[in-house]
Design a protein around this motif. Structure first.
Motif, PDB file in Angstrom:
ATOM      1  N   UNK A  32       0.819  -1.216   0.000  1.00 30.01           N
ATOM      2  CA  UNK A  32       0.000   0.000   0.000  1.00 30.01           C
ATOM      3  C   UNK A  32       0.851   1.263   0.000  1.00 30.01           C
ATOM      4  N   UNK A  33       1.980   1.248   0.721  1.00 31.74           N
ATOM      5  CA  UNK A  33       2.889   2.389   0.701  1.00 31.74           C
ATOM      6  C   UNK A  33       3.446   2.620  -0.695  1.00 31.74           C
ATOM      7  N   UNK A  34       3.798   1.539  -1.366  1.00 28.08           N
ATOM      8  CA  UNK A  34       4.301   1.642  -2.734  1.00 28.08           C
ATOM      9  C   UNK A  34       3.239   2.223  -3.663  1.00 28.08           C
ATOM     10  N   UNK A  35       2.002   1.750  -3.515  1.00 28.92           N
ATOM     11  CA  UNK A  35       0.923   2.231  -4.379  1.00 28.92           C
ATOM     12  C   UNK A  35       0.620   3.702  -4.136  1.00 28.92           C
ATOM     13  N   UNK A  36       0.539   4.096  -2.868  1.00 32.72           N
ATOM     14  CA  UNK A  36       0.175   5.483  -2.572  1.00 32.72           C
ATOM     15  C   UNK A  36       1.293   6.433  -2.997  1.00 32.72           C
ATOM     16  N   UNK A  37       2.544   5.975  -2.938  1.00 29.87           N
ATOM     17  CA  UNK A  37       3.661   6.790  -3.426  1.00 29.87           C
ATOM     18  C   UNK A  37       3.549   7.001  -4.924  1.00 29.87           C
ATOM     19  N   UNK A  38       3.233   5.938  -5.654  1.00 25.42           N
ATOM     20  CA  UNK A  38       3.069   6.047  -7.106  1.00 25.42           C
ATOM     21  C   UNK A  38       1.888   6.942  -7.461  1.00 25.42           C
ATOM     22  N   UNK A  39       0.811   6.834  -6.682  1.00 24.77           N
ATOM     23  CA  UNK A  39      -0.357   7.681  -6.940  1.00 24.77           C
ATOM     24  C   UNK A  39      -0.027   9.154  -6.713  1.00 24.77           C
ATOM     25  N   UNK A  40       0.741   9.446  -5.658  1.00 30.19           N
ATOM     26  CA  UNK A  40       1.041  10.832  -5.315  1.00 30.19           C
ATOM     27  C   UNK A  40       1.986  11.477  -6.322  1.00 30.19           C
ATOM     28  N   UNK A  41       2.933  10.713  -6.858  1.00 33.53           N
ATOM     29  CA  UNK A  41       3.881  11.285  -7.818  1.00 33.53           C
ATOM     30  C   UNK A  41       3.406  11.126  -9.255  1.00 33.53           C
ATOM     31  N   UNK A  42       2.266  10.459  -9.437  1.00 32.81           N
ATOM     32  CA  UNK A  42       1.683  10.320 -10.768  1.00 32.81           C
ATOM     33  C   UNK A  42       2.315   9.244 -11.626  1.00 32.81           C
ATOM     34  N   UNK A  43       2.995   8.265 -10.998  1.00 38.13           N
ATOM     35  CA  UNK A  43       3.648   7.198 -11.767  1.00 38.13           C
ATOM     36  C   UNK A  43       2.717   6.026 -12.069  1.00 38.13           C
ATOM     37  N   UNK A  44       1.560   5.982 -11.412  1.00 36.94           N
ATOM     38  CA  UNK A  44       0.637   4.869 -11.623  1.00 36.94           C
ATOM     39  C   UNK A  44      -0.326   5.229 -12.750  1.00 36.94           C
ATOM     40  N   UNK A  45      -0.184   4.545 -13.885  1.00 35.68           N
ATOM     41  CA  UNK A  45      -1.032   4.832 -15.049  1.00 35.68           C
ATOM     42  C   UNK A  45      -2.380   4.129 -14.908  1.00 35.68           C
TER      43      UNK A  45
END
Length: 347
Positions: A177-190
């Motif tokens: 979840x930490x990995x996912x929320x980090x990607x969401x915050x920096x916009x790396x999760x497409x």
């Protein structure tokens, strides 16, 4: 730093007038008593003294002020004051005072923002440390107990290994979840946008958590019968994660023999709003503004007994905002809660 500075001659003119008047009167008295008194000489003397004192005062005093004002500009430039460095240096006190006041207000806001961020950072690091430490120490305790000899007892060995496995599983949830929320915050999760039926998706989630809800005799229902599909354009996997998270929370904090109800309503021409409503314990109003913060828990002991990473609602918020949509929460303590979010309808 150079520039045209606004000149005010009032001070130099008035001061020169005072000095000239005094010296002229003094000179007139001296000429009257000791030499031949003539108005022509007095007038020439008066004009000469006035012009001399005016230029001396105007340029010397202004230069003196300019040097000190420039020092103020230079000091503020070191603090990256963009509003001051853009314009020319001015010795006009009113303008300078306004600029300094503006700078001070800007820096005060910056300092307050940094204090809030620092407090948030400290709280976040403390929460991460605590969340990781709890399952880690639990796993360590069970393994050390087994190594100390408990592994020779088959029943204890199996029980402790199962508990250690659950602790590791929770650690995995937190890191994932930490990995996912980090990607969401920096916009790396497409986002993988597709068209799907939201009714079918919710029915699948109901089936997924039917047994979990049954343990507390909680009923998972729609608010009404939806005979036709409601087609949505979004990332199906992420929206499933949002709904699953909200439904699991409603089960965790729901009342025995309670209800979790889902409704889908048309909002505007191309939008729908999905509501997840329960009649559980509810949330006090004071906690609502912080509800979507990472690791924030209303009931710390209760939520930890229920498990989870403490990041669920924060991830929900980021997923919805990644779709350029809005999420809302309404709750009344001891009455229930309603989480709702908007989605785009497919044409």
């Amino acid at each position: 730093m150079q520039g045209k500075f606004k000149k005010s001659y009032r001070f130099a003119m008035n001061t020169s007038l005072y000095i000239t008047t005094y010296i002229t009167l003094l000179m007139s008295v001296f000429l009257y008593y000791f030499y031949e008194f003539k108005w022509f000489y007095i007038i020439v003397f008066l004009v000469s003294i006035y012009l001399f004192t005016f230029f001396i005062i105007q340029f010397r005093v202004e230069r003196f002020i300019y040097k000190r004002v420039k020092k103020i500009y230079d000091d503020l430039t070191l603090l990256e004051s963009a509003s001051l460095t853009k314009g020319p240096i001015t010795t006009d006190m009113r303008t300078l005072t306004q600029e300094i006041d503006k700078f001070a207000r800007h820096k005060k806001i910056e300092i307050e923002t940094l204090k809030v961020r620092e407090e948030y950072r400290k709280e976040f690091l403390g929460n991460v440390s605590h969340e990781l430490k709890t399952p880690l120490f639990t796993v360590q305790g069970y393994i050390l107990t087994l190594l100390d000899g408990a592994m020779n007892d088959k029943s204890i060995r199996e029980k402790y290994l199962e508990r250690a496995s659950k602790g590791i599983e929770r650690l995995g949830y937190i890191i994932k979840d930490l990995d996912m929320i980090t990607k969401l915050e920096v916009g790396d999760l497409c986002l993988n946008l597709e068209v799907f039926d939201i009714i079918e998706l919710i029915e699948n989630i109901f089936d997924m958590f039917e047994m979990k809800a049954a343990k507390k005799s909680i009923t998972l229902v729609f608010d009404t019968n939806y005979p036709k599909p409601i087609m949505i354009r979004a990332d199906k996997e992420r929206i499933q994660q949002v709904l699953a998270n909200l439904i699991v929370n409603s089960i965790k904090y729901g009342r025995e023999k309670g209800t979790t109800e889902i409704s889908i309503e048309n909002l505007i021409k191309n939008k729908v709003i999905v509501r997840v409503t329960d009649n559980g314990e509810g949330i006090e109003e004071v906690y609502l503004p912080r509800l979507f913060e990472r690791f924030f828990r209303v009931d710390k002991s209760g939520s930890r007994r229920e498990g989870g990473s403490g990041l669920g609602l924060s991830i929900v918020k980021h997923i919805i905002e990644a779709h350029d949509e809005k999420i809302y929460v309404e709750s009344e303590y001891n009455v229930g809660s309603e989480f709702s979010f908007t989605l785009e309808k497919a044409e």
